[in-house]
Design a protein around this motif. Structure first.
Motif, mmCIF file in Angstrom:
data_model
loop_
_atom_site.group_PDB
_atom_site.id
_atom_site.type_symbol
_atom_site.label_atom_id
_atom_site.label_comp_id
_atom_site.label_asym_id
_atom_site.label_seq_id
_atom_site.Cartn_x
_atom_site.Cartn_y
_atom_site.Cartn_z
ATOM 1 N N PHE A 75 9.617 17.560 -1.839
ATOM 2 C CA PHE A 75 9.095 16.464 -1.026
ATOM 3 C C PHE A 75 7.706 16.170 -1.563
ATOM 4 N N VAL A 76 7.429 14.892 -1.764
ATOM 5 C CA VAL A 76 6.166 14.513 -2.397
ATOM 6 C C VAL A 76 5.469 13.464 -1.542
ATOM 7 N N GLY A 77 4.242 13.796 -1.149
ATOM 8 C CA GLY A 77 3.383 12.812 -0.492
ATOM 9 C C GLY A 77 2.673 12.037 -1.580
ATOM 10 N N VAL A 78 2.784 10.715 -1.516
ATOM 11 C CA VAL A 78 2.185 9.854 -2.540
ATOM 12 C C VAL A 78 1.007 9.120 -1.936
ATOM 13 N N TYR A 79 -0.156 9.315 -2.546
ATOM 14 C CA TYR A 79 -1.372 8.619 -2.138
ATOM 15 C C TYR A 79 -1.505 7.362 -2.989
ATOM 16 N N LEU A 80 -1.666 6.218 -2.337
ATOM 17 C CA LEU A 80 -1.861 4.970 -3.065
ATOM 18 C C LEU A 80 -3.312 4.517 -2.894
ATOM 19 N N ASP A 81 -3.842 3.855 -3.930
ATOM 20 C CA ASP A 81 -5.235 3.440 -3.846
ATOM 21 C C ASP A 81 -5.445 2.290 -2.865
ATOM 22 N N LYS A 82 -4.423 1.447 -2.654
ATOM 23 C CA LYS A 82 -4.523 0.326 -1.714
ATOM 24 C C LYS A 82 -3.175 0.135 -1.023
ATOM 25 N N ALA A 83 -3.225 -0.308 0.218
ATOM 26 C CA ALA A 83 -1.985 -0.558 0.960
ATOM 27 C C ALA A 83 -1.147 -1.645 0.283
ATOM 28 N N VAL A 84 -1.796 -2.573 -0.407
ATOM 29 C CA VAL A 84 -1.042 -3.653 -1.066
ATOM 30 C C VAL A 84 -0.203 -3.114 -2.213
ATOM 31 N N SER A 85 -0.453 -1.882 -2.634
ATOM 32 C CA SER A 85 0.330 -1.269 -3.708
ATOM 33 C C SER A 85 1.697 -0.788 -3.236
ATOM 34 N N ASN A 86 1.902 -0.680 -1.922
ATOM 35 C CA ASN A 86 3.151 -0.111 -1.388
ATOM 36 C C ASN A 86 4.418 -0.766 -1.929
ATOM 37 N N PRO A 87 4.594 -2.077 -1.800
ATOM 38 C CA PRO A 87 5.862 -2.675 -2.257
ATOM 39 C C PRO A 87 6.100 -2.482 -3.756
ATOM 40 N N GLU A 88 5.083 -2.597 -4.556
ATOM 41 C CA GLU A 88 5.260 -2.425 -6.003
ATOM 42 C C GLU A 88 5.566 -0.968 -6.334
ATOM 43 N N ALA A 89 4.915 -0.046 -5.657
ATOM 44 C CA ALA A 89 5.186 1.375 -5.892
ATOM 45 C C ALA A 89 6.632 1.704 -5.533
ATOM 46 N N VAL A 90 7.132 1.167 -4.446
ATOM 47 C CA VAL A 90 8.513 1.417 -4.044
ATOM 48 C C VAL A 90 9.467 0.836 -5.089
ATOM 49 N N LYS A 91 9.179 -0.342 -5.608
ATOM 50 C CA LYS A 91 10.013 -0.931 -6.671
ATOM 51 C C LYS A 91 10.082 0.007 -7.870
ATOM 52 N N GLN A 92 8.953 0.586 -8.236
ATOM 53 C CA GLN A 92 8.918 1.510 -9.376
ATOM 54 C C GLN A 92 9.654 2.811 -9.061
#
Length: 156
Positions: A75-92
């Motif tokens: 299980f991996v907790g992923v820290y993103l630098d900005k909330a706007v990165s969420n949709p693109e990170a999920v796509k990746q």
């Protein structure tokens, strides 16, 4: 029994049908009908009603990942630098087949994922070259599952 605020009702017969199929989705309808004491056609009608209500989300075969050599679950907790990165990170993350679940969460992490890997070395490779390479991912926190103790659905 009222199941939700959507007005979905299930009775004792529905519960028996659902329990039998949750135990083994391959159970023949006629066997369930015999055990419940109603016709196979009545079972089919009830199942259609439950599907239409949205209570049933489908049926599937479950692959044993260990047979395919996937022995490490993490299980991996992923820290993103900005909330706007969420949709693109999920796509990746969708492009990484070993990522089998992905959740937006409250708390420390922006995203929480479940990964299957062949071993710790494979997991490290996935983290270093696939997940941490995603634009917007600042860091990750990983928890390796030693052994799954509970695996069940909600009780009906």
């Amino acid at each position: 029994m009222k199941v939700s605020d959507k007005g979905i009702y299930i009775d004792g017969i529905d519960k028996k049908i659902l329990r039998a199929l949750m135990e083994d989705a391959r159970t023949p309808i006629l066997e369930i009908a015999r055990n419940v004491g109603i016709s196979g056609a009545a079972i089919h009608q009830r199942l259609k009603k439950l599907e239409k209500s949205g209570l049933l989300a489908g049926s599937k075969f479950i692959i044993n990942p260990r047979v395919l050599g996937y022995n490490t679950m993490a299980f991996v907790g992923v820290y993103l630098d900005k909330a706007v990165s969420n949709p693109e990170a999920v796509k990746q993350l969708l492009r990484v087949p070993e990522v089998i679940e992905c959740h937006y969460t409250t708390g420390e992490w922006s995203i929480f994922i479940k990964i299957l890997s062949k071993d710790n070395e494979h997991l490290m490779h996935l983290l270093n070259t696939e997940i941490q390479a995603i634009k917007g991912v600042s860091r990750t926190e990983t928890f390796i599952s030693l052994q799954q103790q509970i695996n069940r659905q909600i009780k009906i």
